[in-house]
Enzyme design. Structure first.
Site, PDB file in Angstrom:
ATOM      1  N   ASP A  66      -2.772  -0.275  -1.993  1.00 16.37           N
ATOM      2  CA  ASP A  66      -1.650   0.562  -1.911  1.00 16.37           C
ATOM      3  C   ASP A  66      -0.871   0.380  -0.634  1.00 16.37           C
ATOM      4  O   ASP A  66      -1.178  -0.656   0.180  1.00 16.37           O
ATOM      5  CB  ASP A  66      -2.459   2.007  -1.671  1.00 16.37           C
ATOM      6  CG  ASP A  66      -1.267   3.219  -1.580  1.00 16.37           C
ATOM      7  OD1 ASP A  66      -0.448   2.929  -2.317  1.00 16.37           O
ATOM      8  OD2 ASP A  66      -1.336   4.141  -0.758  1.00 16.37           O
ATOM      9  N   SER A  67       0.329   1.019  -0.722  1.00 13.59           N
ATOM     10  CA  SER A  67       1.235   0.779   0.347  1.00 13.59           C
ATOM     11  C   SER A  67       0.804   1.164   1.556  1.00 13.59           C
ATOM     12  O   SER A  67       1.243   1.041   2.822  1.00 13.59           O
ATOM     13  CB  SER A  67       2.685   1.429   0.144  1.00 13.59           C
ATOM     14  OG  SER A  67       2.425   2.970  -0.020  1.00 13.59           O
ATOM     15  N   CYS A  77      -1.278   2.478  -6.544  1.00 13.00           N
ATOM     16  CA  CYS A  77      -0.093   2.954  -5.832  1.00 13.00           C
ATOM     17  C   CYS A  77       0.891   2.961  -7.144  1.00 13.00           C
ATOM     18  O   CYS A  77       0.998   2.025  -7.978  1.00 13.00           O
ATOM     19  CB  CYS A  77       0.597   1.728  -5.107  1.00 13.00           C
ATOM     20  SG  CYS A  77       2.102   1.978  -4.201  1.00 13.00           S
ATOM     21  N   ASN A  78       1.533   4.074  -7.368  1.00 14.47           N
ATOM     22  CA  ASN A  78       2.305   4.316  -8.660  1.00 14.47           C
ATOM     23  C   ASN A  78       3.505   3.433  -8.417  1.00 14.47           C
ATOM     24  O   ASN A  78       3.976   2.898  -9.365  1.00 14.47           O
ATOM     25  CB  ASN A  78       2.563   5.477  -8.771  1.00 14.47           C
ATOM     26  CG  ASN A  78       1.676   6.646  -9.415  1.00 14.47           C
ATOM     27  OD1 ASN A  78       1.909   6.995 -10.473  1.00 14.47           O
ATOM     28  ND2 ASN A  78       0.728   6.919  -8.524  1.00 14.47           N
ATOM     29  N   THR A  79       4.004   3.189  -7.410  1.00 14.40           N
ATOM     30  CA  THR A  79       5.458   2.649  -6.957  1.00 14.40           C
ATOM     31  C   THR A  79       5.173   1.102  -7.331  1.00 14.40           C
ATOM     32  O   THR A  79       5.825   0.543  -8.072  1.00 14.40           O
ATOM     33  CB  THR A  79       5.826   2.765  -5.550  1.00 14.40           C
ATOM     34  OG1 THR A  79       5.710   4.135  -5.231  1.00 14.40           O
ATOM     35  CG2 THR A  79       7.066   2.154  -5.481  1.00 14.40           C
ATOM     36  N   GLU A 128       0.693  10.980   5.159  1.00 14.65           N
ATOM     37  CA  GLU A 128       0.391   9.742   6.137  1.00 14.65           C
ATOM     38  C   GLU A 128       0.399  10.380   7.750  1.00 14.65           C
ATOM     39  O   GLU A 128      -0.221  10.080   8.265  1.00 14.65           O
ATOM     40  CB  GLU A 128       1.540   8.721   6.155  1.00 14.65           C
ATOM     41  CG  GLU A 128       1.369   7.794   4.830  1.00 14.65           C
ATOM     42  CD  GLU A 128       0.468   6.662   4.546  1.00 14.65           C
ATOM     43  OE1 GLU A 128       0.326   6.207   5.735  1.00 14.65           O
ATOM     44  OE2 GLU A 128       0.070   6.329   3.439  1.00 14.65           O
ATOM     45  N   CYS A 154       1.931   9.847  -8.000  1.00 13.94           N
ATOM     46  CA  CYS A 154       1.700   9.207  -6.562  1.00 13.94           C
ATOM     47  C   CYS A 154       0.425   9.460  -5.928  1.00 13.94           C
ATOM     48  O   CYS A 154      -0.130  10.456  -6.066  1.00 13.94           O
ATOM     49  CB  CYS A 154       2.768   9.720  -5.448  1.00 13.94           C
ATOM     50  SG  CYS A 154       2.797   9.010  -3.825  1.00 13.94           S
ATOM     51  N   HIS A 185      -0.699   9.321  -3.066  1.00 17.74           N
ATOM     52  CA  HIS A 185      -0.884  10.164  -1.954  1.00 17.74           C
ATOM     53  C   HIS A 185      -0.940  11.824  -2.227  1.00 17.74           C
ATOM     54  O   HIS A 185      -1.561  12.652  -1.647  1.00 17.74           O
ATOM     55  CB  HIS A 185       0.364  10.161  -1.043  1.00 17.74           C
ATOM     56  CG  HIS A 185       0.537   8.868  -0.083  1.00 17.74           C
ATOM     57  ND1 HIS A 185       0.604   7.690  -0.673  1.00 17.74           N
ATOM     58  CD2 HIS A 185       0.575   8.684   1.177  1.00 17.74           C
ATOM     59  CE1 HIS A 185       0.675   6.742   0.049  1.00 17.74           C
ATOM     60  NE2 HIS A 185       0.497   7.273   1.223  1.00 17.74           N
TER      61      HIS A 185
HETATM   62  N1  DGL Z   1       0.922   5.878  -2.815  1.00 14.28           N
HETATM   63  C1  DGL Z   1       2.041   5.308  -3.351  1.00 14.28           C
HETATM   64  C2  DGL Z   1       2.507   5.724  -4.703  1.00 14.28           C
HETATM   65  O1  DGL Z   1       1.530   6.077  -5.481  1.00 14.28           O
HETATM   66  C3  DGL Z   1       3.039   5.249  -2.547  1.00 14.28           C
HETATM   67  C4  DGL Z   1       3.889   5.586  -1.934  1.00 14.28           C
HETATM   68  C5  DGL Z   1       4.928   4.737  -1.111  1.00 14.28           C
HETATM   69  O2  DGL Z   1       4.744   3.924  -0.376  1.00 14.28           O
HETATM   70  O3  DGL Z   1       6.140   5.323  -1.219  1.00 14.28           O
HETATM   71  O4  DGL Z   1       3.455   5.523  -5.357  1.00 14.28           O
END
Ligand code: DGL
Length: 261
Positions: free
Chosen positions: A6-7, A69-71, A148, A180, A182
């Site tokens: 993930d990011s 990570c969705n992004t 975060e 997302c 998170h």
């Molecule tokens: N957890 C990420 C997602 O699912 C991330 C978010 C990010 O880095 O902006 O999109």
């Protein structure tokens, strides 16, 4: 072993879900904490980061990569699949399938990062399978930094969630996809502010289910995954706050190891 990236720390919600389904399987997680967030970056940058993250996990022995990570799942899957000859499990298709498995779901809300929402990946995937569904999506760029930062229980977070959900409540959504990884950390707040009649679709749980079926379909791969219950968490930057948030998500004290990409 199963590789997950993930990011940042948020993808640990996926690692948590995967670990509860596969407690014996070795897992290696990489959180790109030095470059988080991805949701505000260009596709070119997100793709480059995802390629480096995948390479790292494969070098460490991962046989399958979960893009937690969705992004990254929205912007980088085509590139990753064309470059690496390993199975990938991403988070968006499983969340869409989970949202669509309830026929009463007519109006679907989606929340995610700016990059995920502007890619319109959820609309595209939902309409490819169910053209009559109505989809409304809202970018919530402040939620990732709040998670975060460990602000999951602060009143400010409640107020911000409430404000983000106003346009979705007005449109009377039946379900809400947490687009997302998170967001499961603040799932209770989101559910409360969305209202009782809204079904919450958690992409981290959906992803663990997709991994389960990927392994059931590929017993040879399932056999290749080592099972010593080891879990290693790598990050590209360590701060006490990252350690605290990671421990909060996993529900136990964790030790993070810094790696340089
Ligand atoms: N957890 C990420 C997602 O699912 C991330 C978010 C990010 O880095 O902006 O999109």
């Amino acid at each position: 072993m199963i590789g997950i990236f993930d990011s940042g720390i948020g993808g640990l919600t996926v690692a948590r879900a995967v670990r509860s389904r596969f407690p014996g399987h070795d897992m290696i997680y990489f959180g790109d904490t030095a470059r988080t967030p991805y949701g505000t970056k260009s596709q070119q940058t997100v793709v480059r980061c995802c390629i480096e993250n995948t390479r790292l996990l494969l070098d460490k022995g991962a046989k399958l990569v979960v893009v937690a990570c969705n992004t990254a799942s929205a912007l980088a899957m085509d590139e990753l699949k064309s470059l690496f000859d390993v199975p990938f499990v991403e988070v968006i298709t499983p969340a869409v399938d989970l949202a669509l498995n309830d026929p009463k779901n007519r109006i679907i809300g989606v929340i995610g990062t700016r990059a995920t929402i502007s890619s319109r990946v959820y609309e595209t995937k939902i309409h490819a399978k169910a053209p009559n569904k109505i989809v409304h999506s809202v970018a919530c760029p402040l939620l990732v930094p709040l998670v975060e930062e460990g602000w999951a229980k602060k009143p400010e977070t409640r107020r911000i969630v409430k404000k983000y959900l106003v346009p979705l409540k007005t449109r009377q959504i039946d379900s809400l996809i947490l687009g997302c990884t998170h967001y499961p950390v603040i799932k209770e707040i989101i559910a409360q502010k969305a209202g009782k009649r809204v079904r919450i679709v958690d992409s981290s749980l959906a992803c663990a289910t997709a991994l389960e079926s990927a392994l059931a379909d590929n017993p040879a791969l399932a056999d290749e995954l080592s099972c010593n219950s080891r879990m290693e968490i790598l990050v590209s930057d360590i701060t006490p706050q990252f350690e605290k948030t990671a421990g909060f998500i996993l529900g136990s004290k964790v030790s993070l190891t810094r790696v340089v990409l």
